[in-house]
Design an enzyme around this catalytic site. Structure first.
Site, PDB file in Angstrom:
ATOM      1  N   SER A 123       0.760  -1.282   0.157  1.00  0.00           N
ATOM      2  CA  SER A 123      -0.016   0.112   0.043  1.00  0.00           C
ATOM      3  C   SER A 123       0.913   1.175   0.043  1.00  0.00           C
ATOM      4  CB  SER A 123      -1.086   0.113   1.132  1.00  0.00           C
ATOM      5  OG  SER A 123      -1.511   1.118   1.273  1.00  0.00           O
ATOM      6  N   LYS A 149      -0.898  -0.800  -4.416  1.00  0.00           N
ATOM      7  CA  LYS A 149      -2.275  -0.016  -4.320  1.00  0.00           C
ATOM      8  C   LYS A 149      -1.812   1.267  -3.986  1.00  0.00           C
ATOM      9  CE  LYS A 149      -4.792  -0.085   0.105  1.00  0.00           C
ATOM     10  NZ  LYS A 149      -5.598  -1.201   1.150  1.00  0.00           N
ATOM     11  N   LEU A 150      -2.501   2.279  -4.446  1.00  0.00           N
ATOM     12  CA  LEU A 150      -2.308   3.614  -4.225  1.00  0.00           C
ATOM     13  C   LEU A 150      -3.349   4.173  -3.451  1.00  0.00           C
ATOM     14  CD1 LEU A 150      -1.460   4.856  -7.903  1.00  0.00           C
ATOM     15  CD2 LEU A 150       0.331   4.048  -6.347  1.00  0.00           C
ATOM     16  N   LYS A 151      -2.889   4.808  -2.447  1.00  0.00           N
ATOM     17  CA  LYS A 151      -3.961   5.689  -1.461  1.00  0.00           C
ATOM     18  C   LYS A 151      -4.437   6.920  -2.536  1.00  0.00           C
ATOM     19  CE  LYS A 151      -3.980   3.228   2.404  1.00  0.00           C
ATOM     20  NZ  LYS A 151      -5.536   2.500   2.679  1.00  0.00           N
ATOM     21  N   ASP A 177      -7.227   2.826  -3.071  1.00  0.00           N
ATOM     22  CA  ASP A 177      -7.871   2.891  -1.747  1.00  0.00           C
ATOM     23  C   ASP A 177      -8.043   4.375  -1.185  1.00  0.00           C
ATOM     24  OD1 ASP A 177      -8.882   2.341   0.441  1.00  0.00           O
ATOM     25  OD2 ASP A 177      -7.168   1.372   1.423  1.00  0.00           O
ATOM     26  N   ASN A 179     -10.362   5.204   1.310  1.00  0.00           N
ATOM     27  CA  ASN A 179     -10.541   5.280   2.637  1.00  0.00           C
ATOM     28  C   ASN A 179     -12.062   6.311   2.777  1.00  0.00           C
ATOM     29  OD1 ASN A 179      -7.316   4.662   3.291  1.00  0.00           O
ATOM     30  ND2 ASN A 179      -8.956   3.564   4.433  1.00  0.00           N
ATOM     31  N   GLU A 202     -11.101   0.582  -3.810  1.00  0.00           N
ATOM     32  CA  GLU A 202     -11.298   0.144  -2.297  1.00  0.00           C
ATOM     33  C   GLU A 202     -12.355   1.323  -1.894  1.00  0.00           C
ATOM     34  OE1 GLU A 202      -7.956  -1.261  -0.447  1.00  0.00           O
ATOM     35  OE2 GLU A 202      -8.942  -1.264   1.139  1.00  0.00           O
ATOM     36  N   ASP A 227     -14.013  -2.243   2.220  1.00  0.00           N
ATOM     37  CA  ASP A 227     -12.982  -2.325   3.530  1.00  0.00           C
ATOM     38  C   ASP A 227     -13.826  -1.893   4.740  1.00  0.00           C
ATOM     39  OD1 ASP A 227     -11.241  -2.354   5.526  1.00  0.00           O
ATOM     40  OD2 ASP A 227      -9.785  -0.937   4.446  1.00  0.00           O
ATOM     41  N   LYS A 251     -10.213  -7.811   6.798  1.00  0.00           N
ATOM     42  CA  LYS A 251      -9.425  -7.472   7.899  1.00  0.00           C
ATOM     43  C   LYS A 251      -9.789  -7.968   9.147  1.00  0.00           C
ATOM     44  CE  LYS A 251      -7.592  -2.872   6.153  1.00  0.00           C
ATOM     45  NZ  LYS A 251      -7.797  -1.507   6.288  1.00  0.00           N
ATOM     46  N   GLY A 279      -4.391  -5.054   5.548  1.00  0.00           N
ATOM     47  CA  GLY A 279      -3.483  -4.736   6.665  1.00  0.00           C
ATOM     48  C   GLY A 279      -3.567  -3.487   7.484  1.00  0.00           C
TER      49      GLY A 279
HETATM   50  C1  NPQ Z   1      -6.563   0.423   4.657  1.00  0.00           C
HETATM   51  N1  NPQ Z   1      -4.374   0.098   5.490  1.00  0.00           N
HETATM   52  O1  NPQ Z   1      -6.510  -0.739   3.866  1.00  0.00           O
HETATM   53  C2  NPQ Z   1      -5.518   0.619   5.679  1.00  0.00           C
HETATM   54  C3  NPQ Z   1      -5.545   1.682   6.392  1.00  0.00           C
HETATM   55  C4  NPQ Z   1      -4.870   2.342   7.441  1.00  0.00           C
HETATM   56  C5  NPQ Z   1      -2.290  -0.875   4.574  1.00  0.00           C
HETATM   57  O2  NPQ Z   1      -3.606   0.697   3.436  1.00  0.00           O
HETATM   58  C6  NPQ Z   1      -1.700   3.251  11.443  1.00  0.00           C
HETATM   59  C7  NPQ Z   1      -2.792   2.175  11.475  1.00  0.00           C
HETATM   60  C8  NPQ Z   1      -1.998   3.772  10.194  1.00  0.00           C
HETATM   61  C9  NPQ Z   1      -3.644   1.725  10.582  1.00  0.00           C
HETATM   62  C10 NPQ Z   1      -2.847   3.869   7.990  1.00  0.00           C
HETATM   63  C11 NPQ Z   1      -3.416   0.081   4.558  1.00  0.00           C
HETATM   64  C12 NPQ Z   1      -3.039   3.212   9.149  1.00  0.00           C
HETATM   65  C13 NPQ Z   1      -3.559   2.247   9.606  1.00  0.00           C
HETATM   66  C14 NPQ Z   1      -3.854   3.305   6.826  1.00  0.00           C
HETATM   67  C15 NPQ Z   1      -4.385   1.810   8.603  1.00  0.00           C
HETATM   68  O3  NPQ Z   1      -7.319   0.974   4.417  1.00  0.00           O
HETATM   69 MG    MG Z   2      -8.889   0.205   2.802  1.00  0.00          MG
END
Ligand code: NPQ
Ligand code: MG
Length: 357
Positions: A123, A149-151, A177, A179, A202, A227, A251, A279
């Protein structure tokens, strides 16, 4: 635990990970569980200090009162307490780990793993510029990651995806993703991502926007993956029935544990929907269990099951490493890893024993 580099998402920038670990001391030996709640309630309503308190005040007392607790009892005993799934998952995992270690069985074997290693994705956070993003992606591809995976967030989406696609080619497994950073009014921007042959988008919309995700799915060709919206197997069934998603990011913390995570896997498999393992910047404790889960047959897409050094220079367990783009599923009893005592001690800021003496 300091992160090797700041990790920026649509909800904020993280530079360190505050981790709550649970150790279940049983007559048959210890077990470990990691609570994935962040230090602040930005990804979801839970946060680490709150999880510690809900465990201390409401969850652990229910387990102690029950006496001889087996892994399959934990969710039922904790069910009267609403929500707090990440806290519950940490307790259930610790009990399951202790139980499996005593039986000499690994998490992977117990959950139904069919692979001895899993393909690893990574990610990639929101960056200050496109060149910085391209450098970051190039570095991960050099290390062997098999999927990127690009945020994304409004203003960091189509141009970022286009730049990565143009630089690294059409064969790269690529997904995004958000969020929950968009609304249905952004459907045109999200549909513009259709040109880039992404594996999935996502969580584009808010967690409680199931119906809107179903509407969005009619407006974009790229598969929608959920998610934050999926907190249980029941949510997963609803989302699939509604057409809100075709893919689920599983998750275990978010859904209350590995047993519920496996139910989502089973349900998705029956429905012909793909799942993959998400993750939460886990230490080796949480990572071990995630990698075991990701080895189940329905986990058909690479997960955010990166190597330890994606996030931490020093993990609390022996590090998970990338080999040929894969991470090995631990084979030892239970999680197959444990905290390194002096490393754990050096990172520990507070310890509470329950029940209080
Ligand atoms: C997701 N994870 O899939 C999350 C979001 C995320 C790997 O992109 C600290 C603890 C910082 C948990 C940042 C990935 C975080 C976190 C992002 C979870 O949406
Ligand atoms: Mg996510």
């Amino acid at each position: 635990m300091p992160l090797v580099a700041p990790f920026r998402t649509s909800f904020g920038v993280e530079t360190a990970r505050d981790v709550l670990l649970v150790r279940a001391a049983t007559p048959d030996g210890d077990g470990w569980g990691e609570c994935v709640a962040m230090s602040e309630p930005l990804y979801s309503p839970e946060y680490a200090d709150g999880a510690a308190q809900v465990i201390e005040r409401f969850l652990a007392p229910r387990l102690f009162a029950a006496g001889d607790v087996e892994p399959l009892d934990v969710a039922r005993l904790l069910e009267p307490v609403r929500g707090h799934r990440m806290a519950k998952a940490a307790l259930e995992t610790a009990v399951l780990d202790a139980w499996l270690r005593a039986r000499g069985e690994s998490f992977g074997s117990y959950l139904g793993a069919v692979r001895d290693r899993v393909p690893a994705g990574v990610s990639v956070g929101i960056m200050d510029s496109i060149p910085a993003l391209l450098d970051a992606v190039a570095g991960y591809l050099d290390q062997g990651y098999l999927r990127i995976k690009l945020k994304i967030e409004p203003g960091w989406d189509v141009a970022a995806v286009r730049a990565v696609r143009e630089r690294f080619g059409d064969d790269l497994m690529l997904q995004v993703d958000a969020n929950a950073a968009y609304t249905l009014a952004d459907a045109r921007v999200l549909a513009a991502l259709d040109d880039f042959d992404l594996l999935l988008i996502e969580q584009p919309l808010a967690e409680d926007d199931l119906r809107q995700h179903a509407s969005l799915a009619q407006l974009v060709r790229t598969p929608i993956c959920l998610d934050e919206s999926i907190e249980s197997a029941k949510d997963a069934a609803d989302a699939l029935a509604l057409g809100a998603c075709r893919i689920i990011n599983v998750k275990p913390g978010r859904v209350g544990g590995y047993l519920e995570a496996r139910r989502i896997h089973d349900l998705a498999q029956a429905h012909g929907a793909a799942v993959w393992c998400g993750g939460m910047l886990e230490t080796g404790i949480g990572r071990a269990a995630n990698v075991a889960l990701a080895a189940l047959p329905g986990f058909t897409l690479p997960g955010d099951t990166s190597a330890s050094d994606r996030y931490f220079a020093q993990d609390v367990t022996a590090p998970f490493v990338l080999e040929d783009g894969h991470v090995a599923v631990p084979t030892g009893p239970g999680l197959g890893v444990e905290p390194i005592a002096d490393v754990l001690a050096s990172m520990t800021t507070s310890t509470t024993w329950l029940p209080a003496p």
